[in-house]
Design a protein around this motif. Structure first.
Motif, mmCIF file in Angstrom:
data_model
loop_
_atom_site.group_PDB
_atom_site.id
_atom_site.type_symbol
_atom_site.label_atom_id
_atom_site.label_comp_id
_atom_site.label_asym_id
_atom_site.label_seq_id
_atom_site.Cartn_x
_atom_site.Cartn_y
_atom_site.Cartn_z
ATOM 1 N N VAL A 1 0.836 -1.201 0.000
ATOM 2 C CA VAL A 1 0.000 0.000 0.000
ATOM 3 C C VAL A 1 0.873 1.253 0.000
ATOM 4 C CG1 VAL A 1 -1.667 1.339 1.362
ATOM 5 C CG2 VAL A 1 -1.991 -1.133 1.043
ATOM 6 N N PHE A 2 1.950 1.230 0.767
ATOM 7 C CA PHE A 2 2.857 2.371 0.788
ATOM 8 C C PHE A 2 3.417 2.645 -0.603
ATOM 9 C CE2 PHE A 2 7.052 4.302 1.142
ATOM 10 C CZ PHE A 2 6.771 5.419 1.917
ATOM 11 N N SER B 1 1.583 7.492 9.343
ATOM 12 C CA SER B 1 2.748 8.332 9.621
ATOM 13 C C SER B 1 3.742 8.281 8.458
ATOM 14 C CB SER B 1 3.423 7.871 10.914
ATOM 15 O OG SER B 1 4.551 8.661 11.199
ATOM 16 N N ARG B 2 4.001 7.101 7.918
ATOM 17 C CA ARG B 2 4.912 6.970 6.772
ATOM 18 C C ARG B 2 4.375 7.730 5.556
ATOM 19 N NH1 ARG B 2 5.797 0.906 5.265
ATOM 20 N NH2 ARG B 2 7.329 1.803 3.812
ATOM 21 N N VAL C 1 1.537 6.722 -6.966
ATOM 22 C CA VAL C 1 0.457 7.547 -7.518
ATOM 23 C C VAL C 1 0.710 9.020 -7.214
ATOM 24 C CG1 VAL C 1 -2.015 8.034 -7.461
ATOM 25 C CG2 VAL C 1 -1.219 5.665 -7.431
ATOM 26 N N ALA C 2 1.159 9.321 -6.000
ATOM 27 C CA ALA C 2 1.451 10.713 -5.635
ATOM 28 C C ALA C 2 2.588 11.271 -6.482
ATOM 29 C CB ALA C 2 1.793 10.806 -4.154
ATOM 30 N N ARG C 3 3.621 10.463 -6.687
ATOM 31 C CA ARG C 3 4.802 10.925 -7.413
ATOM 32 C C ARG C 3 4.529 11.055 -8.914
ATOM 33 N NH1 ARG C 3 7.690 7.140 -5.984
ATOM 34 N NH2 ARG C 3 7.582 5.813 -7.836
ATOM 35 N N GLU C 4 3.948 10.034 -9.519
ATOM 36 C CA GLU C 4 3.786 10.008 -10.967
ATOM 37 C C GLU C 4 2.492 10.662 -11.428
ATOM 38 O OE1 GLU C 4 4.396 6.101 -12.544
ATOM 39 O OE2 GLU C 4 6.244 5.777 -11.387
ATOM 40 N N GLY C 5 1.494 10.705 -10.542
ATOM 41 C CA GLY C 5 0.228 11.327 -10.927
ATOM 42 C C GLY C 5 0.285 12.835 -10.889
ATOM 43 N N GLY C 6 1.153 13.378 -10.019
ATOM 44 C CA GLY C 6 1.319 14.816 -9.945
ATOM 45 C C GLY C 6 0.155 15.553 -9.314
ATOM 46 N N LEU C 7 -0.722 14.827 -8.640
ATOM 47 C CA LEU C 7 -1.923 15.413 -8.044
ATOM 48 C C LEU C 7 -1.873 15.227 -6.534
ATOM 49 C CD1 LEU C 7 -4.840 16.529 -8.865
ATOM 50 C CD2 LEU C 7 -5.598 14.154 -8.609
#
Length: 300
Positions: free
Chosen positions: A117-118, A151-152, A124-130
């Motif tokens: 999950v991490f 937390s991570r 998704v955060a890095r490559e999606g840019g959103l």
């Protein structure tokens, strides 16, 4: 103030029997939410049946909603998918169209580990840019985010908020305090589970992610504003007045109930995505009776 705060209203995604999105009805719903001045719109969440829609259908629905919102109300959109590459594409679509953030659940068929999950969320955060909102929804995903995992993830650039489930109202204050202690300042902490959300907002949560607000935003706005101004008594009074609706949500699921409410209130008529079946005539009568028991003027 946190990136997301106040009332985030989650409308249904009206569609016909074959799953085709009714864009006129969707625009009507979005127009109502903007008129009520909700703080954000949660498009294509679980109430918006995102998991039943194709990438093209999601993109079309988002484009219509954003056009109707006209840049006045931020739109948070569901970008969850079984595969990481698909979720990345959905996030990229949402960013390109102008969504404020993406709502990402740990959707899976094979049970996922915390490390999986991490990596999914980080990618998704890095490559999606959103900007990404963590969607902890164990009732459907069967995955629960532990404090260690939250937390991570809260330290990952681009992950900015969390949408928590609620269980017992008396446990919310301690849960909120515990979560505040493990996330960075400015990280938005919000709750779903409409029947417990009043207590969450009184306790100091940033955001109420609301199903009912997607169809009846006015009373939900009153609860949020009363909570934000320290009028806990008024917030609780309004929340208690909605008990007949909360009881129906618990009995039939909020999703099924709001589809009926949309029809009863003459907002739109929509088909639940199969295999979900519409409620029976007896259940619908219960919803009618619940509306009749609500105090006069509560929805204005």
């Amino acid at each position: 103030m946190a990136f997301l705060s106040g009332l985030s209203a989650f409308p249904i995604t009206p569609s016909d029997r074959d799953g085709r999105v009714d864009t006129k009805a969707l625009r009507r719903l979005i127009r109502r939410l903007c008129a009520a001045k909700v703080d954000s719109i949660g498009l294509l969440g679980s109430t918006g049946t995102y998991i039943y829609l194709t990438r093209e259908e999601r993109r079309a629905a988002l484009a219509e909603a954003l056009d109707e919102a006209g840049g006045q109300t931020p739109v948070v959109v569901g970008v969850g998918a079984l595969r990481t590459d698909e979720a990345v594409k959905l996030a990229q679509d949402a960013k390109a169209l102008g969504a404020a953030a993406g709502l990402l659940a740990a959707v899976s068929y094979t049970p996922l580990t915390e490390d999986e999950v991490f990596e999914h969320f980080s990618t998704v955060a890095r490559e999606g840019g959103l900007p990404i909102v963590i969607y902890d929804n164990p009732g459907t995903t069967h995955f629960h985010f532990t404090p260690a995992l939250v937390s991570r993830l809260a330290k990952v650039p681009g992950i900015v908020a969390i949408k928590n489930p609620t269980d017992k109202s008396e446990a919310i204050e301690s849960h909120l305090a515990g979560q505040r202690s493990i996330v960075p300042e400015g990280f938005s902490i919000g709750y779903s589970g409409d029947w417990n959300a009043t207590e969450a907002m009184i306790a100091g949560a940033d955001t109420w992610y609301s199903v009912l607000a997607g169809i009846l935003p006015e009373v939900c706005m009153k609860i949020v504003r009363a909570s934000q101004t320290g009028d806990a008594a008024e917030a609780r009074r309004l929340g208690a007045a909605l008990t007949p609706i909360w009881d129906l949500f618990k009995q039939f699921s909020s999703l099924r109930v709001v589809y009926v409410l949309a029809e009863l209130l003459d907002i739109c008529r929509a088909e639940l995505p199969r295999p979900i079946l519409p409620l029976s005539a007896v259940a619908k009568r219960q919803i009618v009776e619940a509306l009749e028991r609500l105090p006069a003027g509560i929805f204005r």
